[in-house]
Design an enzyme around this catalytic site. Sequence first.
Site, PDB file in Angstrom:
ATOM      1  N   ASP A 152      -3.409  28.035   2.528  1.00  0.00           N
ATOM      2  CA  ASP A 152      -2.581  26.816   2.483  1.00  0.00           C
ATOM      3  C   ASP A 152      -2.104  26.326   3.842  1.00  0.00           C
ATOM      4  O   ASP A 152      -1.591  25.225   3.951  1.00  0.00           O
ATOM      5  CB  ASP A 152      -1.313  27.074   1.649  1.00  0.00           C
ATOM      6  CG  ASP A 152      -1.631  27.268   0.189  1.00  0.00           C
ATOM      7  OD1 ASP A 152      -2.782  27.023  -0.202  1.00  0.00           O
ATOM      8  OD2 ASP A 152      -0.721  27.673  -0.565  1.00  0.00           O
ATOM      9  N   ARG A 196       0.934  24.500  -2.889  1.00  0.00           N
ATOM     10  CA  ARG A 196       2.099  24.343  -3.758  1.00  0.00           C
ATOM     11  C   ARG A 196       3.249  23.646  -3.035  1.00  0.00           C
ATOM     12  O   ARG A 196       3.905  22.785  -3.564  1.00  0.00           O
ATOM     13  CB  ARG A 196       2.568  25.706  -4.271  1.00  0.00           C
ATOM     14  CG  ARG A 196       1.888  26.103  -5.564  1.00  0.00           C
ATOM     15  CD  ARG A 196       2.181  27.542  -5.872  1.00  0.00           C
ATOM     16  NE  ARG A 196       1.622  28.397  -4.824  1.00  0.00           N
ATOM     17  CZ  ARG A 196       1.858  29.701  -4.690  1.00  0.00           C
ATOM     18  NH1 ARG A 196       2.655  30.305  -5.517  1.00  0.00           N
ATOM     19  NH2 ARG A 196       1.297  30.404  -3.728  1.00  0.00           N
ATOM     20  N   ARG A 279     -12.520  10.165 -13.156  1.00  0.00           N
ATOM     21  CA  ARG A 279     -12.888  11.589 -13.302  1.00  0.00           C
ATOM     22  C   ARG A 279     -11.953  12.460 -12.476  1.00  0.00           C
ATOM     23  O   ARG A 279     -11.519  12.055 -11.401  1.00  0.00           O
ATOM     24  CB  ARG A 279     -14.311  11.837 -12.791  1.00  0.00           C
ATOM     25  CG  ARG A 279     -15.321  10.815 -13.225  1.00  0.00           C
ATOM     26  CD  ARG A 279     -15.826  11.155 -14.603  1.00  0.00           C
ATOM     27  NE  ARG A 279     -16.397   9.969 -15.194  1.00  0.00           N
ATOM     28  CZ  ARG A 279     -17.581   9.952 -15.781  1.00  0.00           C
ATOM     29  NH1 ARG A 279     -18.309  11.029 -15.873  1.00  0.00           N
ATOM     30  NH2 ARG A 279     -18.019   8.831 -16.321  1.00  0.00           N
ATOM     31  N   ASN A 521     -19.470  21.809  24.705  1.00  0.00           N
ATOM     32  CA  ASN A 521     -18.080  22.058  25.104  1.00  0.00           C
ATOM     33  C   ASN A 521     -17.976  22.301  26.604  1.00  0.00           C
ATOM     34  O   ASN A 521     -17.321  23.246  27.047  1.00  0.00           O
ATOM     35  CB  ASN A 521     -17.488  23.240  24.338  1.00  0.00           C
ATOM     36  CG  ASN A 521     -15.971  23.187  24.313  1.00  0.00           C
ATOM     37  OD1 ASN A 521     -15.382  22.129  24.479  1.00  0.00           O
ATOM     38  ND2 ASN A 521     -15.340  24.319  24.132  1.00  0.00           N
ATOM     39  N   GLU A 618     -28.864  29.256  26.578  1.00  0.00           N
ATOM     40  CA  GLU A 618     -30.210  28.781  26.932  1.00  0.00           C
ATOM     41  C   GLU A 618     -30.566  28.880  28.420  1.00  0.00           C
ATOM     42  O   GLU A 618     -31.680  29.216  28.772  1.00  0.00           O
ATOM     43  CB  GLU A 618     -30.466  27.368  26.403  1.00  0.00           C
ATOM     44  CG  GLU A 618     -29.499  26.319  26.904  1.00  0.00           C
ATOM     45  CD  GLU A 618     -29.744  24.946  26.275  1.00  0.00           C
ATOM     46  OE1 GLU A 618     -30.789  24.737  25.647  1.00  0.00           O
ATOM     47  OE2 GLU A 618     -28.863  24.078  26.412  1.00  0.00           O
ATOM     48  N   GLN A 652     -28.609  22.674  15.996  1.00  0.00           N
ATOM     49  CA  GLN A 652     -27.230  22.760  16.493  1.00  0.00           C
ATOM     50  C   GLN A 652     -26.605  21.393  16.773  1.00  0.00           C
ATOM     51  O   GLN A 652     -25.393  21.260  16.835  1.00  0.00           O
ATOM     52  CB  GLN A 652     -27.185  23.589  17.781  1.00  0.00           C
ATOM     53  CG  GLN A 652     -27.600  25.021  17.555  1.00  0.00           C
ATOM     54  CD  GLN A 652     -27.989  25.713  18.854  1.00  0.00           C
ATOM     55  OE1 GLN A 652     -27.163  26.239  19.552  1.00  0.00           O
ATOM     56  NE2 GLN A 652     -29.268  25.698  19.185  1.00  0.00           N
TER      57      GLN A 652
END
Length: 741
Positions: A152, A196, A279, A521, A618, A652
Amino acid sequence: MKRIGILTSGGDAQGMNAAVRSVVRTALDKGLEVYAIYEGFQGMVDDGDYIRKMDWDSVGGILQLGGTMIGSARCERFYTREGRRLAARNLIKAGINGLIIIGGDGSLTGANIFWQEWSSFLAELTASGEITPAEAAACPHLSIVGLVGSIDNDFSGTDMTIGTDTALHRITEAVDAITSTAASHQRTFVVKVMGRNCGYLALMGALATGADWVLIPESPPDVENWQDVLAERLKAGRKAGRRDSIVILAEGARDKNGNRIGSSDVQRALEERLGEEVRVTVLGHVQRGGSPSAYDRILGTMMGNEAVNALLSLRPSDEPLVIGIRNNRLTRMPLMESVRRTQAVAEAVEAKDFERAISLRSGSFKDAFLTFKTMVRALPHPIDPAKKRFRIAVMHAGAPAPGMNTAARAAIRLGLDRGHIMLGVRNGFEGLIEGEIETMDWMSVSGWAIRGGSMLGTTRRVPKGRDLYSIARVIEDHHIDALLIIGGWTAYESAFHLLKERPNFPSFNIPMICLPASINNNLPGSEFSIGADTALNSIVDAVDKIKQSAVATRRVFVVEVMGHYCGYLALLGGIATGAERVYLHEEGVKLRDLQADVEKLLNGFHAGKRLGLMIRSEYANPVYTTDFMCSLFTEEGRGVFDVRPAILGHLQQGGDPSPFDRIQATRLAGMCLNYLVEQCEKGEHNNAFIGIQNGQILFHDMRDFDRMVDLEFQRPKDQWWLSLKHLADLLSKTGPDDEVG
Ligand code: ADP
């Protein structure tokens, strides 16, 4: 302290296994004995074989598993003093005086009560002869550290709890799937998610999926007739061209009077007002299921390691601590104070003090709620004729990164909502050079939130020479007042170049901003760039499958991942998959390292190991390529193991963006738009790049770009994640006969 226990309690959460693995291996590395207490507090209370010694290999191969391999339970007897007294006796008999507990606020409350009672149990049990004086003397104090495992994200003081990110993955997968069927039939769906007292999953799920409405406990609709307002909103959306209508409802949603709103209430209200079938999908335990996301594996691993360090730092009478993560840094907090603050939100909701409930949530929660309210409008606010409208262009540049579309959509809608004219540039700088520019409207970005790739189109072209004349003309012809460039290295390099050329091209004197979007990144001024989280999850999925494929053989995989010269994907991918070796350009690869790795592999396989996993960035080394490494390992491992390369390649860069990438893309795009508008209003024309650092969104002057990066290797000079390398090394140390993971 020599002997510690680890248990998982309460609702299970994905990533608990990563935390257990990390606790066990860190503890062993520190010379501690570590016992798992199976079935949570139940295993502590019951007599029996629930307290079992763990070794390095007992936690092998569990990173990718959902749930918790040491079991969890709700334990009625632990609520009673008598039950906790039995638990104390069993722990003392086992000689355990340090505990790490992974659970929600209930479990941590129980843990704190247990800690407070420890000395009284000790005295009683000695007096009654249930434990010997020697046993009592071995455990005079109990030290406790908690980790929050809860899907949660309802715990105060930590930005994320273990399991939340995976639950968001399940929610976005489900809502994306529902969206496509809803759109085919022009249907309305109500999707109920967990929470909740905390609307985090509902709110972030709605933001990530582009849902039309969200109902959360902390901020109920502010009108009595919310049913009418909601129905009107959905009708307006349909009229504006939306084909699907999705309402996300948190379990604990309420109206302004504090009455619960259930999915059938929403369904009934909408059916009456829309005159169509509505629905309902209740996601339920699906949210707890499945393999943990890359983030939850890494978070669990980092927190587990920190928990052992924190436990060892506690003095005998120190009160329990809980480990959190704030602004991307691990923290230690007093356990009980954090539990109390957490429960204050629930109490505020219960008391209908919604303002306090939302104020107790983090700043980003509030911002997200405001952004959501704008994003879901069927159409923008009416234009204020008194306000100056600016022409703001949005473009992508460089390789595709999942989340680029989400960012463009957010910027375009937020700009339109504020009355500006939003322009879309097609195909990156190539399009800007050619003048491929069009005016975007509200519905032209509909559905973009969830799509991978680049809807605007992107190219790797960096403008040079004559291109600059063309760009200058296009900026003038289209009266572009400001430019948002969403992309990676190409975007930054180009923007920096345009900045330097300002003296020659006066029309470049407009505000520009770059938004980091690159799976590598590798951009300065930001700890995360959009797309990297999705790529990491793609790597984790692929490696999980590769590992499974090798069950019938003795095999070493050399997995090559993207990143150019930046090892982020390799290192974080390695931590999340339990690779035993990660090769990074930042560290370099030496022949002697490879020799040592061959020795380690041979020893391992001779002792019964069946799988080896090496992850190579790489461009880690131009000579010791993936091919070279495979040949070397094959030759040296002949007759012992075989070797296969796995070059993950472009999978990727693809895929639909992860929830994290969608949420950050939306946040960053909103901030970029504010920046550009503010610059235009002030008549200024600074050039910047935005980023997330220490959890804050910061703007950097584009003039600092070359100072902040290593231009040769196209990466920032400062890379925060390199500090995680020691953790990868620690966890992948191999016992003689262990499996990968
Ligand atoms: P969560 O830890 O996920 O919030 P629960 O609230 O169900 O889940 O708590 C899990 C278990 O922790 C309970 O079954 C009980 O054994 C123990 N526990 C929870 N609250 C307390 C408490 N106030 N006192 C003692 N034990 C507690």
